[in-house]
Design a protein around this motif. Structure first.
Motif, short mmCIF file in Angstrom:
data_model
loop_
_atom_site.label_atom_id
_atom_site.label_comp_id
_atom_site.label_asym_id
_atom_site.label_seq_id
_atom_site.Cartn_x
_atom_site.Cartn_y
_atom_site.Cartn_z
N GLN A 380 0.84 -1.20 0.00
CA GLN A 380 0.00 0.00 0.00
C GLN A 380 0.88 1.26 0.00
O GLN A 380 0.62 2.22 -0.71
CB GLN A 380 -0.93 -0.02 1.23
CG GLN A 380 -1.76 1.24 1.44
CD GLN A 380 -2.88 1.43 0.41
OE1 GLN A 380 -3.01 0.65 -0.53
NE2 GLN A 380 -3.68 2.48 0.58
N GLN A 382 3.89 1.55 -1.19
CA GLN A 382 4.52 1.70 -2.51
C GLN A 382 3.54 2.27 -3.54
O GLN A 382 3.92 2.99 -4.45
CB GLN A 382 5.04 0.35 -2.99
CG GLN A 382 6.30 -0.09 -2.26
CD GLN A 382 6.90 -1.30 -2.92
OE1 GLN A 382 6.23 -2.30 -3.14
NE2 GLN A 382 8.17 -1.22 -3.26
N LYS A 383 2.26 1.95 -3.37
CA LYS A 383 1.25 2.52 -4.26
C LYS A 383 1.06 4.00 -3.96
O LYS A 383 0.91 4.82 -4.88
CB LYS A 383 -0.07 1.76 -4.10
CG LYS A 383 -0.02 0.36 -4.69
CD LYS A 383 -1.32 -0.38 -4.42
CE LYS A 383 -1.28 -1.76 -5.07
NZ LYS A 383 -2.51 -2.51 -4.78
N ARG A 385 3.27 5.88 -2.84
CA ARG A 385 4.48 6.51 -3.40
C ARG A 385 4.26 6.85 -4.88
O ARG A 385 4.68 7.92 -5.33
CB ARG A 385 5.68 5.55 -3.24
CG ARG A 385 6.99 6.16 -3.64
CD ARG A 385 8.17 5.25 -3.32
NE ARG A 385 9.42 5.95 -3.63
CZ ARG A 385 10.61 5.41 -3.56
NH1 ARG A 385 10.77 4.17 -3.16
NH2 ARG A 385 11.68 6.12 -3.86
N THR A 386 3.61 5.98 -5.60
CA THR A 386 3.29 6.26 -7.01
C THR A 386 2.41 7.50 -7.11
O THR A 386 2.65 8.38 -7.96
CB THR A 386 2.56 5.05 -7.64
OG1 THR A 386 3.40 3.91 -7.51
CG2 THR A 386 2.22 5.30 -9.10
N ARG A 389 4.43 10.62 -6.57
CA ARG A 389 5.23 10.94 -7.77
C ARG A 389 4.35 11.57 -8.85
O ARG A 389 4.76 12.52 -9.51
CB ARG A 389 5.86 9.66 -8.34
CG ARG A 389 6.96 9.09 -7.47
CD ARG A 389 7.47 7.79 -8.07
NE ARG A 389 8.17 8.02 -9.32
CZ ARG A 389 8.41 7.06 -10.21
NH1 ARG A 389 7.98 5.84 -10.00
NH2 ARG A 389 9.08 7.33 -11.31
N VAL B 46 -6.25 5.82 1.71
CA VAL B 46 -5.99 6.23 0.33
C VAL B 46 -6.49 5.15 -0.63
O VAL B 46 -6.20 3.96 -0.44
CB VAL B 46 -4.48 6.47 0.10
CG1 VAL B 46 -4.22 7.05 -1.28
CG2 VAL B 46 -3.92 7.39 1.18
N THR B 48 -6.27 3.02 -3.71
CA THR B 48 -5.12 2.64 -4.56
C THR B 48 -5.42 1.42 -5.43
O THR B 48 -4.50 0.79 -5.94
CB THR B 48 -3.90 2.29 -3.68
OG1 THR B 48 -4.29 1.26 -2.76
CG2 THR B 48 -3.39 3.48 -2.91
N LYS B 49 -6.68 1.12 -5.60
CA LYS B 49 -7.03 -0.13 -6.28
C LYS B 49 -6.36 -0.26 -7.66
O LYS B 49 -5.86 -1.32 -8.02
CB LYS B 49 -8.55 -0.23 -6.42
CG LYS B 49 -9.05 -1.66 -6.38
CD LYS B 49 -10.55 -1.71 -6.28
CE LYS B 49 -11.04 -3.12 -6.53
NZ LYS B 49 -12.48 -3.19 -6.63
N VAL B 51 -3.72 1.51 -8.76
CA VAL B 51 -2.39 2.16 -8.78
C VAL B 51 -1.29 1.10 -8.78
O VAL B 51 -1.34 0.13 -8.04
CB VAL B 51 -2.24 3.09 -7.55
CG1 VAL B 51 -0.90 3.80 -7.56
CG2 VAL B 51 -3.38 4.09 -7.50
N GLU B 52 -0.29 1.33 -9.64
CA GLU B 52 0.89 0.45 -9.65
C GLU B 52 1.79 0.80 -8.47
O GLU B 52 1.80 1.93 -8.01
CB GLU B 52 1.70 0.69 -10.93
CG GLU B 52 0.98 0.36 -12.21
CD GLU B 52 1.15 -1.08 -12.61
OE1 GLU B 52 2.26 -1.60 -12.47
OE2 GLU B 52 0.15 -1.69 -13.05
N GLU B 53 2.62 -0.15 -8.04
CA GLU B 53 3.55 0.13 -6.96
C GLU B 53 4.82 0.80 -7.52
O GLU B 53 5.21 0.52 -8.64
CB GLU B 53 3.98 -1.17 -6.27
CG GLU B 53 2.84 -1.86 -5.56
CD GLU B 53 3.14 -3.32 -5.30
OE1 GLU B 53 4.31 -3.67 -5.11
OE2 GLU B 53 2.17 -4.10 -5.31
N THR B 54 5.43 1.66 -6.71
CA THR B 54 6.75 2.21 -7.06
C THR B 54 7.79 1.53 -6.18
O THR B 54 7.73 1.65 -4.96
CB THR B 54 6.82 3.73 -6.81
OG1 THR B 54 5.98 4.39 -7.75
CG2 THR B 54 8.24 4.26 -6.95
#
Lengths: 482, 97
Positions: A380, A382-383, A385-386, A389, B46, B48-49, B51-54
């Motif tokens: 979660q 890391q998402k 973080r996207t 960005r 938040v 994030t469904k 959303v890709e991970e960074t």
């Protein structure tokens, strides 16, 4: 020549090249200040005066022979004590490494040494760079030169205090989540966090590998530019350094700011409004006015996910920390303890070697990466973080740079924030978003509180646009000093 | 909601991380970790469904170099970093099997 230790690095370099002062004289002036002041400030963990004098003499010889190695040749600097050097031990301000002597130099130190820099010593840090006040160092807290009852900030507090007290011409720090910008703000010096990958990290002890960066602290943006142009660039030994061109940053400082647009993330600041010191808000306003007077246009921008950066950071970083700290097993290096078997040795070594903040972060990291929790926490984060960005990517469509405070208050008193880790983590509120995005930022001394404590402002720019933020910071400093 | 972390949880985590803690150290960490996990639990809000991970920001992939050997001139110093006795360029440690 009087007061050499008060002059910015760029000016000292100019005087040295012109033959008006020797590197040995400059070096001795800083050594005298360290001997005079550092017992009370505690900026240095180790000093290397004999080596410094030898390096200075070699620089003087090069000047006589007209074979100067670079524009910073002969300039005395200090390195944060996580940067490996063959000249002396590298401790990370941890009992784990209190006697560690590296058999090699970090790439960044090899480059600076080749450029003729003179090493005065290694500076104090929060243990393994984990902290915002240099209070978690195993070797004592670094005091703020502006008020010895207050912290220097952190984790590169030793480097910031050394520059502020005139104990070196410049210093290197590391910035994973504000650790250069934060102490620069507390100590009234300029500190540059470079874009992720701009400076090789080979030979520098890692904390959170997807975030760690290395950058300069000095009196002025011009000094930082001179240091950065010697430090930056791709390194075959560090596969996270892209083959981006390294500009001669110091030659781009005077370029016009032109139609520069600077964003202020007003809504993001408002989410934290009750915690921001009114003096910090006042200096933010004056920095906006100054940028306008330099021709920049100030516009409000939105970074809708920036408020989640600190919690995201305190999942991602401990996860990476728990993995990176696994190498300290007491076998190949560090302080190994005896035990009844190998497992017992590991447990004892790590109990005795690490301080509380390091242990805390290892425990959090172990938790958030463990089966059953990694989706809820780590993935979660890391998402998020996207999303952070993407917020910046959208902002760059509209503005060239972003202005904000560095942290909500000026330097706090020693002992404050130690009991409540979450309170300490909030020091990073304005620093985490850019760290997670891997972009660059600079802390510029911008004024003082009524009680005389320095207050810095932060200018953030897109990845690999260090030249732009250095130029803005430089022109602000030129205007302020004229 | 995140759960409350107990002293036993801390001792279990410490064991996984090969970190000895005394019961009183573990007891001090327990409420702190509960507080930190509650704080970072904010992220659950938040959406994030999609959303890709960074996991990294440079975009670099599969960075490689030529398979060349570079001499290292400080083998002895490298071995001397160990707090344990060395023999024939190896470090002597307790048996693991």
């Amino acid at each position: 020549m009087d007061n050499l230790h008060r002059k910015p690095l760029a000016q000292l370099a100019h005087l040295f090249r012109a033959g008006e002062v020797s590197s040995r004289e400059i070096t001795d002036a800083f050594i005298a200040q360290i001997e005079l002041q550092d017992k009370k400030i505690n900026a240095f963990v180790t000093t290397t005066f004999d080596e410094a004098r030898e390096m200075a003499d070699a620089a003087d010889a090069r000047r006589k022979n007209d074979t100067l190695a670079s524009s910073i040749d002969g300039m005395p600097i200090a390195l944060k004590d996580v940067i490996c050097t063959r000249e002396c031990k590298t401790t990370a301000s941890s009992n784990m490494l209190k006697h560690f002597q590296s058999p090699y130099d970090a790439t960044v130190w090899s480059k600076l040494k080749k450029a003729g820099a003179v090493l005065l010593g290694k500076t104090n840090t929060d243990e393994f760079t984990m902290g915002s006040s240099t209070q978690t160092s195993a070797f004592g807290t670094t005091k703020n030169p502006h008020d010895l009852k207050r912290v220097a900030g952190g984790s590169s507090g030793g480097s910031a205090a050394a520059v502020a007290a005139g104990m070196c011409a410049g210093a290197l720090g590391t910035d994973t989540n504000g650790s250069i910008r934060h102490p620069a703000h507390f100590c009234g010096v300029t500190g540059l966090k470079v874009s992720y990958g701009r400076v090789s990290r080979w030979g520098v002890m890692p904390m959170a590998s997807s975030l760690d960066t290395i950058g300069p602290l000095a009196q002025t943006a011009e000094d930082c530019a001179l240091l950065l142009e010697q430090m930056a660039g791709a390194d075959p030994k560090d596969s996270t350094t892209p083959p981006e061109n390294v500009p001669t940053y110091s030659e781009k400082l005077e370029q016009s700011l032109g139609n520069l647009k600077v964003g202020v993330p007003r809504k993001f600041l408002d989410t934290f409004a009750e915690k921001i010191d009114p003096e910090v808000s006042r200096i933010l306003e004056s920095a906006e006015a100054q940028l306008r007077s330099l021709g920049a246009k100030i516009v409000d921008i939105d970074l809708p996910h920036a408020q989640y950066a600190v919690p995201a950071y305190y999942i991602i970083a401990p996860g990476e920390i728990s993995a990176n700290m696994a190498r300290y097993d007491g076998l190949r290096f560090g302080e190994g303890k005896k035990g009844k078997d190998l497992q017992d040795m590991y447990h004892k070594t790590r109990h005795d070697g690490f301080g509380d903040e390091v242990k805390r972060r290892i425990l959090i990291g172990t938790y958030v990466l463990s089966a059953g929790y990694s989706d809820q926490f780590y993935r979660q984060a890391q998402k998020v973080r996207t999303l952070i960005r993407q917020d910046f990517d959208s902002a760059w469509e509209d503005v060239d740079a972003i202005l904000s405070p560095v942290s909500p208050t000026p330097a706090f008193k020693i002992g404050e924030n130690l009991e409540d880790p979450v309170k300490m983590y909030l020091e990073d509120f304005f620093l985490s978003p850019s760290s997670l995005a891997g972009i660059c930022g600079i802390s510029v001394p911008s004024g003082k509180s009524k009680t005389g404590l320095p207050i810095g402002m932060q200018i953030v720019g897109p990845a690999f646009e260090e030249a732009r933020i250095l130029r803005i910071a430089h022109q602000m400093q030129q205007q302020s000093s004229s | 909601m995140t759960k409350k972390i107990s002293t036993d949880d801390i001792l279990h985590l410490a064991d996984l991380a090969k970190l000895r803690l005394t019961p009183s150290e573990a007891a001090a960490f327990a409420p702190q970790l509960t507080g930190i996990l509650k704080f970072v639990g904010e992220l659950q809000k938040v959406k994030t469904k999609k959303v890709e991970e960074t996991s990294q920001v440079t975009g670099l992939q599969n960075v490689s170099r030529r398979d060349e050997i570079f001499p290292f001139d400080a083998e002895i110093e490298l071995l001397e970093c160990s707090p344990h006795p060395t023999k024939q360029k190896s470090i002597r440690i307790p048996r693991i099997l």
